[in-house]
Every structure is written in C-alpha cells, then in structure tokens.
Motif scaffolding. Structure first.
Motif, PDB file in Angstrom:
ATOM      1  N   SER A  13       0.868  -1.178   0.000  1.00 45.91           N
ATOM      2  CA  SER A  13       0.000   0.000   0.000  1.00 45.91           C
ATOM      3  C   SER A  13       0.905   1.229   0.000  1.00 45.91           C
ATOM      4  O   SER A  13       1.988   1.200  -0.596  1.00 45.91           O
ATOM      5  N   ALA A  15       2.877   2.909   2.307  1.00 46.51           N
ATOM      6  CA  ALA A  15       4.245   2.812   2.836  1.00 46.51           C
ATOM      7  C   ALA A  15       5.058   1.806   2.035  1.00 46.51           C
ATOM      8  O   ALA A  15       6.254   2.016   1.791  1.00 46.51           O
ATOM      9  N   ASP A  37      -1.772  -8.595   0.603  1.00 46.09           N
ATOM     10  CA  ASP A  37      -2.903  -9.524   0.688  1.00 46.09           C
ATOM     11  C   ASP A  37      -4.106  -9.051  -0.104  1.00 46.09           C
ATOM     12  O   ASP A  37      -5.013  -9.826  -0.389  1.00 46.09           O
ATOM     13  N   GLU A  38      -4.130  -7.780  -0.493  1.00 44.70           N
ATOM     14  CA  GLU A  38      -5.234  -7.318  -1.334  1.00 44.70           C
ATOM     15  C   GLU A  38      -4.885  -7.646  -2.791  1.00 44.70           C
ATOM     16  O   GLU A  38      -3.706  -7.717  -3.147  1.00 44.70           O
ATOM     17  N   ARG A  45      -6.013   5.567   0.345  1.00 44.92           N
ATOM     18  CA  ARG A  45      -7.174   5.371   1.212  1.00 44.92           C
ATOM     19  C   ARG A  45      -7.956   6.658   1.521  1.00 44.92           C
ATOM     20  O   ARG A  45      -9.181   6.592   1.663  1.00 44.92           O
ATOM     21  N   LYS A  50     -14.253   9.815   1.493  1.00 38.55           N
ATOM     22  CA  LYS A  50     -14.648  11.154   1.013  1.00 38.55           C
ATOM     23  C   LYS A  50     -15.273  10.998  -0.379  1.00 38.55           C
ATOM     24  O   LYS A  50     -16.453  10.710  -0.498  1.00 38.55           O
ATOM     25  N   ALA A  80       1.053 -12.568   3.931  1.00 37.99           N
ATOM     26  CA  ALA A  80       2.174 -13.190   4.643  1.00 37.99           C
ATOM     27  C   ALA A  80       1.582 -13.761   5.918  1.00 37.99           C
ATOM     28  O   ALA A  80       0.839 -13.071   6.623  1.00 37.99           O
ATOM     29  N   ARG A 128     -12.022   0.625   5.396  1.00 38.37           N
ATOM     30  CA  ARG A 128     -10.560   0.612   5.415  1.00 38.37           C
ATOM     31  C   ARG A 128     -10.028   0.433   3.995  1.00 38.37           C
ATOM     32  O   ARG A 128      -9.113   1.124   3.577  1.00 38.37           O
ATOM     33  N   ASP A 284       1.548   2.832   9.255  1.00 36.07           N
ATOM     34  CA  ASP A 284       0.634   2.659  10.388  1.00 36.07           C
ATOM     35  C   ASP A 284       1.082   1.564  11.352  1.00 36.07           C
ATOM     36  O   ASP A 284       0.757   1.596  12.529  1.00 36.07           O
ATOM     37  N   TRP A 333      -4.817  15.691   7.454  1.00 34.62           N
ATOM     38  CA  TRP A 333      -5.856  16.572   6.930  1.00 34.62           C
ATOM     39  C   TRP A 333      -7.147  15.780   6.861  1.00 34.62           C
ATOM     40  O   TRP A 333      -7.150  14.553   6.908  1.00 34.62           O
TER      41      TRP A 333
HETATM   42  C1  LIG Z   1     -10.815   5.592   4.927  1.00 40.29           C
HETATM   43  C2  LIG Z   1      -9.512   6.240   5.302  1.00 40.29           C
HETATM   44  C3  LIG Z   1      -9.352   7.608   5.154  1.00 40.29           C
HETATM   45  C4  LIG Z   1      -8.140   8.226   5.492  1.00 40.29           C
HETATM   46  N1  LIG Z   1      -8.007   9.578   5.359  1.00 40.29           N
HETATM   47  C5  LIG Z   1      -6.865  10.173   5.714  1.00 40.29           C
HETATM   48  C6  LIG Z   1      -6.717  11.575   5.593  1.00 40.29           C
HETATM   49  O1  LIG Z   1      -7.637  12.292   5.162  1.00 40.29           O
HETATM   50  N2  LIG Z   1      -5.535  12.132   5.968  1.00 40.29           N
HETATM   51  C7  LIG Z   1      -4.493  11.393   6.463  1.00 40.29           C
HETATM   52  O2  LIG Z   1      -3.434  11.950   6.808  1.00 40.29           O
HETATM   53  N3  LIG Z   1      -4.591  10.045   6.572  1.00 40.29           N
HETATM   54  C8  LIG Z   1      -5.756   9.429   6.219  1.00 40.29           C
HETATM   55  N4  LIG Z   1      -5.875   8.072   6.328  1.00 40.29           N
HETATM   56  C9  LIG Z   1      -4.727   7.295   6.847  1.00 40.29           C
HETATM   57  C10 LIG Z   1      -3.786   6.821   5.746  1.00 40.29           C
HETATM   58  O3  LIG Z   1      -4.482   6.366   4.628  1.00 40.29           O
HETATM   59  C11 LIG Z   1      -2.904   5.727   6.317  1.00 40.29           C
HETATM   60  O4  LIG Z   1      -2.102   6.321   7.314  1.00 40.29           O
HETATM   61  C12 LIG Z   1      -2.047   5.050   5.272  1.00 40.29           C
HETATM   62  O5  LIG Z   1      -2.847   4.329   4.372  1.00 40.29           O
HETATM   63  C13 LIG Z   1      -1.036   4.111   5.925  1.00 40.29           C
HETATM   64  O6  LIG Z   1      -0.336   3.430   4.938  1.00 40.29           O
HETATM   65  P1  LIG Z   1       0.354   2.024   5.236  1.00 40.29           P
HETATM   66  O7  LIG Z   1       0.918   1.601   3.919  1.00 40.29           O
HETATM   67  O8  LIG Z   1       1.202   2.133   6.415  1.00 40.29           O
HETATM   68  O9  LIG Z   1      -0.831   1.042   5.677  1.00 40.29           O
HETATM   69  P2  LIG Z   1      -2.093   0.550   4.885  1.00 40.29           P
HETATM   70  O10 LIG Z   1      -2.561   1.593   3.949  1.00 40.29           O
HETATM   71  O11 LIG Z   1      -3.028   0.020   5.916  1.00 40.29           O
HETATM   72  O12 LIG Z   1      -1.559  -0.665   4.003  1.00 40.29           O
HETATM   73  C14 LIG Z   1      -1.122  -1.879   4.523  1.00 40.29           C
HETATM   74  C15 LIG Z   1      -1.293  -2.925   3.459  1.00 40.29           C
HETATM   75  O13 LIG Z   1      -0.751  -4.145   3.921  1.00 40.29           O
HETATM   76  C16 LIG Z   1      -1.682  -5.188   3.674  1.00 40.29           C
HETATM   77  N5  LIG Z   1      -1.452  -6.286   4.621  1.00 40.29           N
HETATM   78  C17 LIG Z   1      -1.824  -6.356   5.918  1.00 40.29           C
HETATM   79  N6  LIG Z   1      -1.429  -7.516   6.471  1.00 40.29           N
HETATM   80  C18 LIG Z   1      -0.782  -8.184   5.495  1.00 40.29           C
HETATM   81  C19 LIG Z   1      -0.138  -9.434   5.438  1.00 40.29           C
HETATM   82  N7  LIG Z   1      -0.055 -10.242   6.502  1.00 40.29           N
HETATM   83  N8  LIG Z   1       0.413  -9.836   4.271  1.00 40.29           N
HETATM   84  C20 LIG Z   1       0.361  -9.026   3.177  1.00 40.29           C
HETATM   85  N9  LIG Z   1      -0.232  -7.829   3.164  1.00 40.29           N
HETATM   86  C21 LIG Z   1      -0.793  -7.412   4.312  1.00 40.29           C
HETATM   87  C22 LIG Z   1      -3.010  -4.502   3.841  1.00 40.29           C
HETATM   88  O14 LIG Z   1      -4.068  -5.230   3.253  1.00 40.29           O
HETATM   89  C23 LIG Z   1      -2.744  -3.194   3.122  1.00 40.29           C
HETATM   90  O15 LIG Z   1      -2.910  -3.326   1.744  1.00 40.29           O
HETATM   91  C24 LIG Z   1      -7.076   7.434   5.994  1.00 40.29           C
HETATM   92  C25 LIG Z   1      -7.238   6.051   6.153  1.00 40.29           C
HETATM   93  C26 LIG Z   1      -8.442   5.458   5.808  1.00 40.29           C
HETATM   94  C27 LIG Z   1      -8.614   3.974   5.997  1.00 40.29           C
END
Ligand SMILES: Cc1cc2nc3c(=O)[nH]c(=O)nc-3n(C[C@H](O)[C@H](O)[C@H](O)COP(=O)(O)OP(=O)(O)OC[C@H]3O[C@@H](n4cnc5c(N)ncnc54)[C@H](O)[C@@H]3O)c2cc1C
Length: 438
Positions: A13, A15, A37-38, A45, A50, A80, A128, A284, A333
């Motif tokens: 995703s 990060a 996993d998706e 996201r 919105k 994983a 989510r 996250d 934001w």
């Molecule tokens: C609906 C929504 C609205 C948001 N709006 C805002 C906003 O307006 N402003 C703001 O600052 N932030 C916002 N955020 C927060 C922001 O989107 C997140 O902080 C960001 O997506 C974090 O990215 P990430 O890659 O760390 O985690 P994620 O986006 O959660 O991605 C993690 C990925 O890893 C995958 N995964 C999990 N476990 C496994 C596994 N065991 N094996 C393989 N894959 C796996 C998940 O399915 C996912 O695809 C929002 C979040 C959501 C859900």
C-alpha cells in the motif's frame, strides 16, 4: 543469477510503495518483491471515506501514482502468514515461501470491527479498503432509510458528511461531548458540532452503543447502554484501527496489537530489544521512539507519516552503518462538511488553545495548542495558509502562543481546550510529561 533473494516488502500500500521507490532512489539495484494480501496494486485510502462514498470517484480510480520504475515482482492477493528470521523467509497464505535478504514491513492496520453483538448482520460496514468503500457506496446509493455512524473520529465524521451530501438521514453516536474530542479537544470539536447541526446530522453525544440487532439477517437497530434504541438499516462502524501484526507472532520481534516496535532508525526490535539491521518497518504498523517527543514510542496513522517513514526505513536498510533517528511531526488533513481541516503536532494533553488567526464563529480559523508554556500542536479550519509557519515553531518547541505579529492576525483569544479527562494510569501521566517537552 546472484542467488541473492533481495529485498522483500510486505504490505503493498502507501508505505510499501513509497518504500520500494525510496530503495530504488537510494541506489538499490537488486531483486525487489512486494507482497500484498489485497488483489490490487497500491491505492490511496483518504478518498475512500470522502469522494468514493460520495460517488464522485469510482473505487478503482484511487490507484497511487508510481513515481519511478520499480522493476519489482508483485505477489498480490497473498497474505504473509509467518516470519522465520532464522531462515530469513516469509511464509505466504498459499504455503509458499519467499526468502529475503532484507525485509520492509508495511502491513498497516485494518478497521476495528464492531466488538459486540450483531457484527455479522448485513448492512453493517467498516471503511478501510477499496472493497469496503465499494460495498458501502452501493448501500448508500440504494439509499438506506437511515445511517447510524458509531464513532465520531475523522473517518466517522467524513462518512457522516458524505451521507448528508447524498441526502441520507444520519445519526452520529459517540461517548464524548464533541467529535474528535480526544484529538482536538471539545472547544475545537465544537466547530464540528456546529457543522453537524447545519448539515442536519443528529449528533448523539455521551452515547455508547451496546449491541446491534437485526431482522431477517439485516441490521434493524442499535441498543444503547442507557437502555435506548436507535432504529436504523445501515451502520458504519468507525472505531479506529488494529495493526496488522498477527503474522509476526512467531517471528521473535516486539510486535503486538499496538504495532511493531522499532528503534529510532525504524529497524524492528527483537524480543531481546536489539534492532534487526535487516528488518525495517514503516507506516501505520510501525511504533518507534520519536526524538521530537523525547523518545516517546508512538504509532502515527496518517498519510504523511507513511510516506516519510517509508523513505527513512528504506535508507536504514540500505545504510546499516549510518542509522539516523526518524524525527517526525505528526500531521493530518480531513475534508468534511465542505471544510478543509489540517492539523500538525499532537494536541492531546494541551492546557490552553489560542485562536491565532481567523474567526471561530465563521468556522474559518487557525488554533494553536499549548502545554506548560510551549506550543505543541495547531489545527486549521479552511485557514491553512500559515499552518507551515506554525508547524516549524511547534517542531522547535516555541513558546506558547507563537507568532503574535502576523499581518492578518486579530486579537488572539486564549481559551481552555476542553480535553476529556486522560485515561487513568501511569502511561497517561508519562505521555503528558513527554509532550511538555515537544
Ligand atoms: C478511509 C480512510 C481515510 C483516510 N483519510 C486520511 C486523511 O484524510 N488524511 C491522512 O493523513 N490520513 C488518512 N488516512 C490514513 C492513511 O491512509 C494511512 O495512514 C495510510 O494508508 C497508511 O499506509 P500504510 O501503507 O502504512 O498502511 P495501509 O494503507 O493500511 O496498508 C497496509 C497494506 O498491507 C496489507 N497487509 C496487511 N497484512 C498483510 C499481510 N499479513 N500480508 C500481506 N499484506 C498485508 C493490507 O491489506 C494493506 O494493503 C485514511 C485512512 C483510511 C482507511
């Protein structure tokens, strides 16, 4: 073939993608594998709660732009399920193994499900992922007679705002006196209450839902702790997120439901407390001691952190000889009820808030939070022009209130922020002390 399995990123995703880009940008030329996993390539996201709910953007139009060629091998639709650090391998859901030389963990978080009775009824949603947003969008388009949103955090408020834009009656239930009470305090939260009132959202403050009840397998209402009942045919559960760390249970790392603990350079800590130089974490899921807060361990569930921390963790993997601490000022934001909200810093625990620009009555202002005479956070409602200047002052730990000579500044009002009482326990006291040092 060199026989080098290369770098593996788990979590495809925000990060994960930005981490992959940073590795290539940092000169890494070897094999790169992204496991997700998706079934989708990385998507964004924030639009889900919105523009996607509002029907302005199809869920499939949220793909994140790839900023450079990655030459990566994608293993999508496969979780994983286990980490074996001794053999340096990841096990996937289909039983296959992916070896790694270095690993970046970016598995983020998932929506906290409804914890009580009725979680599996039709008409109960969380937001989510893309599929969640698509399913909820479909339900809203029908439309339901009434939506109950449980939890008045950012996502709950954004969902309520979209429902009203679609003309659907909404009740927003939360135990606190205002939305975002723990994040921004009730004084600033009052601005959102005003937005809710104008948009005709029924805000039920001090309300705790006990159980969801159904008729014919579909949600029909919510029983409250005070004995009341809210009749509804659609429920959006917006109770925050749970970190995706279960797959690390046997990996010998410090991982639990609150995140994967790292050192200041974003390298995962083993149970013994040493950093594993071959495993980084970002986004996250990552909990790290933020030097900006005196080394307080925190997770930050915001977009900007996922981007910056991914680049930092990638650098730490590439330069194990030169680990650098990741110093981050949290920021987010949100857009809701036609207003753009932006915030920097952590306001929780503030003892004063100053309205430094704009007009609170017009819901267009910038507020700075202070604690023990220091500026610790700022929030703007449709008034973000000067926010970066305040962010700099907050990062420096400037005196409160900062900047008293801005050109378009009126009389600065200093008020009580109105945070609900801190949750009891030593952890909360410790938190307060650390924040005073920002
Ligand atoms: C609906 C929504 C609205 C948001 N709006 C805002 C906003 O307006 N402003 C703001 O600052 N932030 C916002 N955020 C927060 C922001 O989107 C997140 O902080 C960001 O997506 C974090 O990215 P990430 O890659 O760390 O985690 P994620 O986006 O959660 O991605 C993690 C990925 O890893 C995958 N995964 C999990 N476990 C496994 C596994 N065991 N094996 C393989 N894959 C796996 C998940 O399915 C996912 O695809 C929002 C979040 C959501 C859900």
């Amino acid at each position: 073939m060199t026989g080098d399995p290369g770098i593996v990123i788990v979590g495809a995703s925000l990060a994960g993608l930005r981490g992959a880009e940073a590795l290539r940008e940092g000169g890494y030329d070897g094999p790169l594998t992204l496991v997700g996993d998706e079934p989708y390539r990385p998507y964004d996201r924030p639009p889900l709660s919105k523009h996607v709910l509002a029907g302005e953007l199809p869920p499939e139009a949220t793909a994140l732009p790839q900023q450079r060629p990655l030459r990566a091998h994608w293993r999508l639709g496969q979780p994983a399920t286990a980490l074996d650090r001794t053999r340096k391998a990841i096990r996937l859901g289909d039983g296959s193994e992916v070896p790694y030389t270095k690993l970046l963990i970016a598995t983020g978080a998932r929506a906290r499900p409804w914890p009580g009775e009725g979680a599996h009824l039709a008409g109960v949603f969380t937001i989510r992922g893309r599929d969640d947003a698509a399913a909820l969008r479909l339900a809203l388009a029908r439309p339901p007679k009434h939506v109950l949103v449980i939890g008045a955090g950012l996502i709950g408020c954004e969902a309520a705002s979209c429902c009203r834009d679609l003309g659907v009656p909404v009740t927003l239930a939360d135990p606190n006196p205002t939305p975002l009470a723990r994040v921004l305090g009730t004084l600033v939260g009052g601005t959102i209450v005003e937005c809710l009132r104008r948009a005709d959202v029924a805000y039920r403050a001090g309300t705790k839902v006990r159980a969801l009840m159904g008729e014919g397998g579909h949600v029909a209402g919510a029983h409250l702790h005070d004995g009341g009942l809210i009749e509804t045919d659609c429920v959006i559960v917006a109770l925050g997120a749970v970190r995706d760390t279960e797959w690390l249970a046997q990996g010998g790392l410090r991982a639990d439901a609150g995140g994967l603990t790292c050192d200041a350079a974003c390298r995962a800590l083993t149970r013994a407390g040493d950093p594993d130089p071959d495993i980084g974490a970002a986004g996250d899921v990552a909990r790290w001691p933020n030097p900006l807060y005196g080394g307080r361990e925190m997770t930050v569930e915001h977009w900007g952190n996922a981007v910056e921390q991914a680049a930092h963790a990638a650098r730490s993997l590439l330069r194990p000889d030169d680990p650098r601490p990741y110093r981050h000022l949290p920021a987010f934001w949100s857009s809701q009820f036609g207003i753009n909200i932006k915030a920097v810093g952590l306001a929780e625990g503030a003892d004063a808030v100053a309205i430094v620009q704009g007009d609170r009555a017009a819901q267009r202002y910038l507020a700075v939070y202070g604690r023990s005479g220091r500026s610790i956070a700022a929030v703007s409602f449709d008034q973000a022009r000067w926010l970066p200047s305040y962010a700099d002052r907050i990062a420096e730990g400037a005196a409160f209130p900062p900047i008293l000579d801005a050109t378009d500044q009126g009389r600065v009002e200093i008020l009580a922020p109105g945070f609900p009482p801190a949750r009891p326990g030593p952890a909360a006291d410790e938190r307060m002390r650390e924040m005073a040092h920002v």
